[in-house]
Design a protein around this motif. Structure first.
Motif, short mmCIF file in Angstrom:
data_model
loop_
_atom_site.label_atom_id
_atom_site.label_comp_id
_atom_site.label_asym_id
_atom_site.label_seq_id
_atom_site.Cartn_x
_atom_site.Cartn_y
_atom_site.Cartn_z
N GLY A 10 14.94 39.80 77.30
CA GLY A 10 14.91 39.30 78.31
C GLY A 10 15.35 40.40 79.38
N MET A 11 16.00 39.99 80.58
CA MET A 11 16.17 40.97 81.45
C MET A 11 17.46 42.01 81.16
SD MET A 11 15.38 42.08 84.62
CE MET A 11 14.58 40.74 85.23
N LEU A 12 17.10 43.51 81.20
CA LEU A 12 18.19 44.36 80.60
C LEU A 12 18.79 45.03 81.89
CD1 LEU A 12 16.69 45.73 77.39
CD2 LEU A 12 18.40 43.74 77.65
N PRO A 13 20.05 45.12 82.03
CA PRO A 13 20.83 45.90 83.09
C PRO A 13 20.42 47.65 82.89
CG PRO A 13 22.39 45.09 81.59
CD PRO A 13 21.18 44.71 81.45
N PRO A 14 20.57 48.21 83.96
CA PRO A 14 20.52 49.73 83.60
C PRO A 14 21.58 50.38 82.59
CG PRO A 14 20.33 49.21 85.93
CD PRO A 14 20.75 47.96 85.15
N ALA A 15 22.69 49.71 82.49
CA ALA A 15 23.65 50.19 81.57
C ALA A 15 23.13 50.38 80.30
CB ALA A 15 24.99 49.66 81.63
N ARG A 16 21.94 49.15 79.82
CA ARG A 16 21.64 49.06 78.47
C ARG A 16 20.75 50.18 78.25
NH1 ARG A 16 21.13 44.45 75.48
NH2 ARG A 16 20.60 44.92 73.14
N PHE A 17 20.02 50.49 78.90
CA PHE A 17 18.83 51.37 78.56
C PHE A 17 18.60 52.77 79.19
CE2 PHE A 17 17.10 49.02 82.15
CZ PHE A 17 16.40 49.84 82.73
N LEU A 18 19.38 52.91 80.31
CA LEU A 18 19.08 54.22 80.82
C LEU A 18 20.12 55.52 80.23
CD1 LEU A 18 19.54 53.59 84.89
CD2 LEU A 18 17.54 54.20 83.30
N PRO A 19 21.13 55.17 79.70
CA PRO A 19 21.66 56.03 78.57
C PRO A 19 20.71 56.48 77.53
CG PRO A 19 23.31 54.62 79.11
CD PRO A 19 22.14 53.93 79.53
N LEU A 20 20.07 55.58 77.02
CA LEU A 20 18.99 55.99 75.79
C LEU A 20 17.84 56.68 76.44
CD1 LEU A 20 18.55 52.68 73.70
CD2 LEU A 20 20.00 54.48 73.35
N ALA A 21 17.53 56.56 77.63
CA ALA A 21 16.49 57.26 78.37
C ALA A 21 16.73 58.47 78.54
CB ALA A 21 16.06 56.59 79.77
N GLU B 246 19.47 50.59 98.18
CA GLU B 246 19.47 51.31 97.06
C GLU B 246 18.46 50.74 96.01
OE1 GLU B 246 22.37 53.23 93.49
OE2 GLU B 246 23.35 52.27 95.26
N ALA B 247 17.73 51.54 95.38
CA ALA B 247 16.70 50.86 94.42
C ALA B 247 17.42 51.02 93.04
CB ALA B 247 15.39 52.01 94.34
N LEU B 248 17.46 49.99 92.39
CA LEU B 248 18.10 49.64 91.19
C LEU B 248 16.82 49.30 90.05
CD1 LEU B 248 21.41 47.96 92.31
CD2 LEU B 248 21.07 50.43 91.73
N VAL B 249 16.84 49.98 89.07
CA VAL B 249 15.67 49.71 87.86
C VAL B 249 16.21 48.57 87.18
CG1 VAL B 249 16.28 51.59 86.37
CG2 VAL B 249 13.88 50.90 86.43
N ARG B 250 15.35 47.54 86.77
CA ARG B 250 15.71 46.65 85.72
C ARG B 250 14.51 46.56 84.94
NH1 ARG B 250 19.46 47.00 88.40
NH2 ARG B 250 20.81 45.57 89.32
N TRP B 251 14.60 46.12 83.51
CA TRP B 251 13.64 46.28 82.38
C TRP B 251 13.49 44.62 81.98
CZ3 TRP B 251 14.69 48.97 76.87
CH2 TRP B 251 13.39 48.64 76.22
N ARG B 252 12.53 44.11 82.07
CA ARG B 252 12.09 42.96 81.38
C ARG B 252 11.53 42.86 80.15
NH1 ARG B 252 9.09 42.19 86.51
NH2 ARG B 252 10.35 40.83 88.28
N HIS B 253 12.62 42.92 79.27
CA HIS B 253 12.32 43.12 77.86
C HIS B 253 11.53 41.94 77.29
CE1 HIS B 253 12.60 43.86 73.50
NE2 HIS B 253 12.80 45.22 73.94
N PRO B 254 10.35 42.11 76.68
CA PRO B 254 9.58 40.85 76.18
C PRO B 254 10.35 39.99 75.32
CG PRO B 254 8.61 42.93 75.14
CD PRO B 254 9.68 43.23 76.42
N ARG B 255 11.38 40.36 74.60
CA ARG B 255 12.07 40.01 73.54
C ARG B 255 13.47 39.78 74.06
NH1 ARG B 255 14.73 41.89 69.25
NH2 ARG B 255 13.58 43.93 69.69
#
Length: 772
Positions: free
Chosen positions: A568-579, A557-566
């Motif tokens: 750090g690494m953010l899990p999907p639960a942190r940004f997918l609802p906003l998306a 299963e492909a799971l997206v991650r976000w390397r935030h420049p400030r």
């Protein structure tokens, strides 16, 4: 004969009529048409005879001219009476006044003829002047009651003044062009002087007709015919006056033919049908008048000024008629400017209401609210703002229509206005959003005012019966040092309002530093997320899905991650609802699909049977370009469609329309697999399993986590596994993290599992490494 006798006579004649005759119902119309044609032919004969008589200068030409004028005027009177009876009510006054005008013309010609035969001279007597002047007044009134004339009394007065200004301004010009150098003009006689003013009255009427006939709509044909009639009368009266002042006129002159011809045109105007919008219900917005219409009453004034200078005598005085005319012109201009000034004031007041008022509810609008808010802050008084957003109002519009929604909105606005009373200023900012400004020494606190508003919006019994539940979420913000302007205050009220919605709606919240900081952080995160895809800050990790019997990796299963420049690494639960809230989930989904297919192509060499699974948002499922996206991704990566699985949540599937279901069937026909993710949570329903072409069913981790400790969880997982088997679906147990859970799902008969026990999310290189 009584009406009943007439009806019986018509019935008897109809019964005895042969079948080939016209329908009896049409016979009155035929009779009327024949009568009208007969009258028109008779009038034509009269005019031809009169023309021949006058041109040949036969004996009795004056009497023939007078009798011809009376006959044509009488015929025009009857024609206007007939039009008044045939046409709709809004046109009856117009035709009735024209009928009176023609009757006065006939009467005036009769009196003129009688006095001329008795006195032997041109009878410019007061009685003749009164009759003809009355005809001018009724004709002018007819023009001002035409379908295209102004509806208001002020508009009619303005149009009348425009005609008077043009006519008065042309008197000095006419003096220069017609009367100048005519020493024999007998202008000392008042009756004769009044007769010389007839061209001025004609020009006044012609100006009024031009003013009312045109700019708002296509010209009604009778108005064009009347314009031709008035133009003919202007020519006739000007020539008549010119001949009279030169003592060259004698009764029976060929110019006399122009007046009956003008009457003929008025009679012909009655033969046209009424305009299509003469029912008084024309709500179309009138266009702006052309520039010449605005300048029309003022253009001749310049010529009048020049004419006054030219008419000055050696003594420095102007002729008495010119002097009196100019005084009347100045008076008319003064009254006209007074009407214009009054109209401008009314227009300014109306524009102010339109600019600062809400047209639906009558409340102040956003512009006026912001203005008063800025003034309150400038005065340094304590200020608080309550921002209200109606809960679920969109559903009211969708269910009952916008007209019902507007009615409900108007009623709610009245209730809120009553609840606020004099303790604040309520405004409608737009849509279903309202605001209350509380400034000065507040008699009640903003919180108390919010409670009153919530109480006022509680649904009544009738609203409950029809399923309407009006309520509002209210945000409160008080002005303080942290606010640099009124926009900051409104922003904080908006933050508190959304906090009230998140708290369950029909509630109020006051903005706090914590709420403000959270909202600012959220806004910044959304702004950063918009740049994340373009700046390659997202990356994928893959969690293996294994065969529980052999341990072989069957999928990942492909799971997206976000390397935030400030951050750090953010899990999907942190940004997918906003998306999902902002619509950014669509470009993220597209990127994930393409990247997952490319990654799967790299491990197919070492794990040919391992597929890749990608989560799809509900918003993407509703888009028609989903099929194009997945086919383009598999083609670009060189991946077989059967190697791709789309994972869909139950909520997305339950809300799916027939179009969504058809799209899913098309995806399955391409060979792409469909998995139902997090099964057992929220909206589980057996009915949609019959409709959705799914190939896999993933048991939610909340059930797997309780295996071994909760018999009901064991029974639930077992039931889901059997249910999936009945529907020929492959089962995947999610969240397997311990050996005990592995043994439980294996014992139940789940063929596949996913969880930390088999491998944590990692790069694509780990796919293909079987569990020992």
């Amino acid at each position: 004969m009584s009406p009943q006798d007439v009806s019986r006579a018509v019935a008897v004649s109809t019964a005895s009529a042969p079948p080939t005759r016209p329908d009896p119902a049409d016979r009155p119309a035929f009779a009327t048409s024949r009568t009208a044609r007969g009258g028109l032919i008779a009038v034509g004969v009269v005019l031809v005879v009169e023309a021949c008589w006058l041109v040949a200068a036969l004996p009795g030409a004056a009497l023939v001219s007078d009798i011809g004028g009376m006959l044509v005027a009488g015929w025009a009177t009857l024609a206007c009476v007939g039009a008044a009876c045939r046409h709709p009510v809004p046109l009856r006054r117009f035709w009735t006044l024209l009928a009176v005008t023609m009757a006065l013309a006939a009467l005036g010609r009769a009196i003129w003829t009688t006095q001329r035969l008795v006195g032997g001279d041109l009878p410019h007597t007061p009685l003749v002047g009164v009759v003809f002047t009355a005809g001018i007044l009724t004709g002018t009134a007819a023009l001002l009651s035409s379908p295209s004339a102004p509806r208001s009394a002020v508009g009619r007065a303005r149009t009348l003044l425009d005609g008077m200004i043009v006519a008065l301004a042309l008197v000095p010009i006419g003096w220069v062009l017609v009367f100048r150098g005519v020493a024999a003009a007998e202008l000392a006689d008042p009756a004769r002087t009044l007769g010389l003013l007839y061209p001025m009255f004609d020009l006044m009427q012609l100006t009024i007709l031009v003013a009312v006939a045109g700019p708002a709509r296509p010209m009604w044909r009778p108005m064009s015919v009347l314009a031709a009639s008035l133009t003919l009368r202007v020519v006739a009266d000007v020539v008549y006056v010119s001949l009279v002042v030169r003592a060259d006129y004698a009764a029976g002159h060929p110019i006399d033919l122009c007046w009956p011809l003008s009457y003929l045109l008025i009679g012909l105007a009655t033969r046209n049908p009424p305009p299509p919008d003469c029912d008084g219900t024309d709500d179309a917005e009138s266009p702006l008048p052309p520039w010449w219409r605005v300048a029309l009453p003022y253009l001749p004034v310049g010529g009048a000024i020049i004419a006054v200078v030219l008419t000055r005598r050696p003594s420095g005085q102007a002729p008495q008629l010119v002097f009196v005319t100019m005084m009347a012109l100045l008076a008319a201009l003064a009254v006209r400017q007074g009407l214009a000034a009054n109209e401008n004031l009314r227009l300014v007041a109306r524009l102010r209401r339109l600019a600062y008022g809400d047209q639906l509810t009558g409340l102040p609008n956003r512009l006026l609210f912001n203005r008063r808010l800025r003034l309150a802050l400038r005065d340094g008084r304590p200020v608080a703002v309550l921002l209200l957003d109606l809960d679920g109002f969109k559903q009211v519009n969708d269910r009952f229509g916008h007209a019902t929604g507007d009615t409900l909105l108007t009623g709610l606005a009245a209730r809120m206005r009553a609840a606020v009373s004099d303790d604040g200023i309520i405004a409608r900012l737009g849509g279903d959003e309202f605001a209350v400004l509380v400034d000065g020494e507040r008699p009640v606190s903003p919180e108390r005012l919010a409670e009153r508003l919530l109480d006022a919006l509680r649904p009544s019994g009738d609203e409950e019966d029809v399923g309407v539940h009006p309520s509002a979420s209210i945000g409160i913000a008080e002005y303080g040092p942290q606010h640099a302007s009124h926009t900051d205050l409104l922003r904080d009220a908006d933050i508190a309002m959304y906090a009230a919605k998140a708290a369950g709606k029909s509630a109020y919240r006051t903005c706090t530093p914590a709420l403000r900081e959270s909202a600012v952080s959220r806004a910044e995160l959304i702004a950063d997320l918009r740049r994340a895809v373009d700046e390659e800050q997202l990356h994928l990790e893959f969690q293996p899905i294994v065969d529980l019997c052999t341990g072989a990796v069957r999928s990942a299963e492909a799971l997206v991650r976000w390397r935030h420049p400030r951050l750090g690494m953010l899990p999907p639960a942190r940004f997918l609802p906003l998306a999902e809230e902002t619509g950014l989930i669509l470009p993220i989904d597209r990127w994930v699909i393409h990247e997952a297919c490319r990654a799967a192509a790299t491990w197919r060499g070492r794990a040919p049977e391992a597929t890749v699974a990608v989560n799809i948002a509900a918003a993407h499922l509703r888009r028609p370009d989903l099929i194009a996206t997945v086919t383009a991704a598999t083609s670009a990566a060189g991946l077989a469609p059967r190697a791709l699985t789309l994972e869909l949540t139950e909520s997305a599937l339950i809300e799916g329309t027939d179009a969504v279901l058809e799209r899913l069937h098309q995806i399955r026909e391409l060979g792409i697999r469909i998995a139902i993710d997090d099964f057992g949570t929220g909206y589980s329903s057996l009915s949609y399993l019959h409709r959705i072409p799914a190939t896999e069913l993933k048991i939610d981790r909340s059930f797997v986590a309780r295996l071994g400790a909760d018999d009901r969880a064991y029974a639930t997982v077992e039931m889901i596994t059997r249910l999936a088997g009945a529907f020929d679906l492959t089962v995947v147990a999610e969240g397997v993290e311990t050996e005990r859970q592995h043994e439980a799902v294996t014992a139940i008969g789940c063929p596949r599992g996913q969880g930390y026990l088999y491998g944590r999310p990692d790069g694509p290189a780990m796919v293909g490494q079987n569990r020992a």
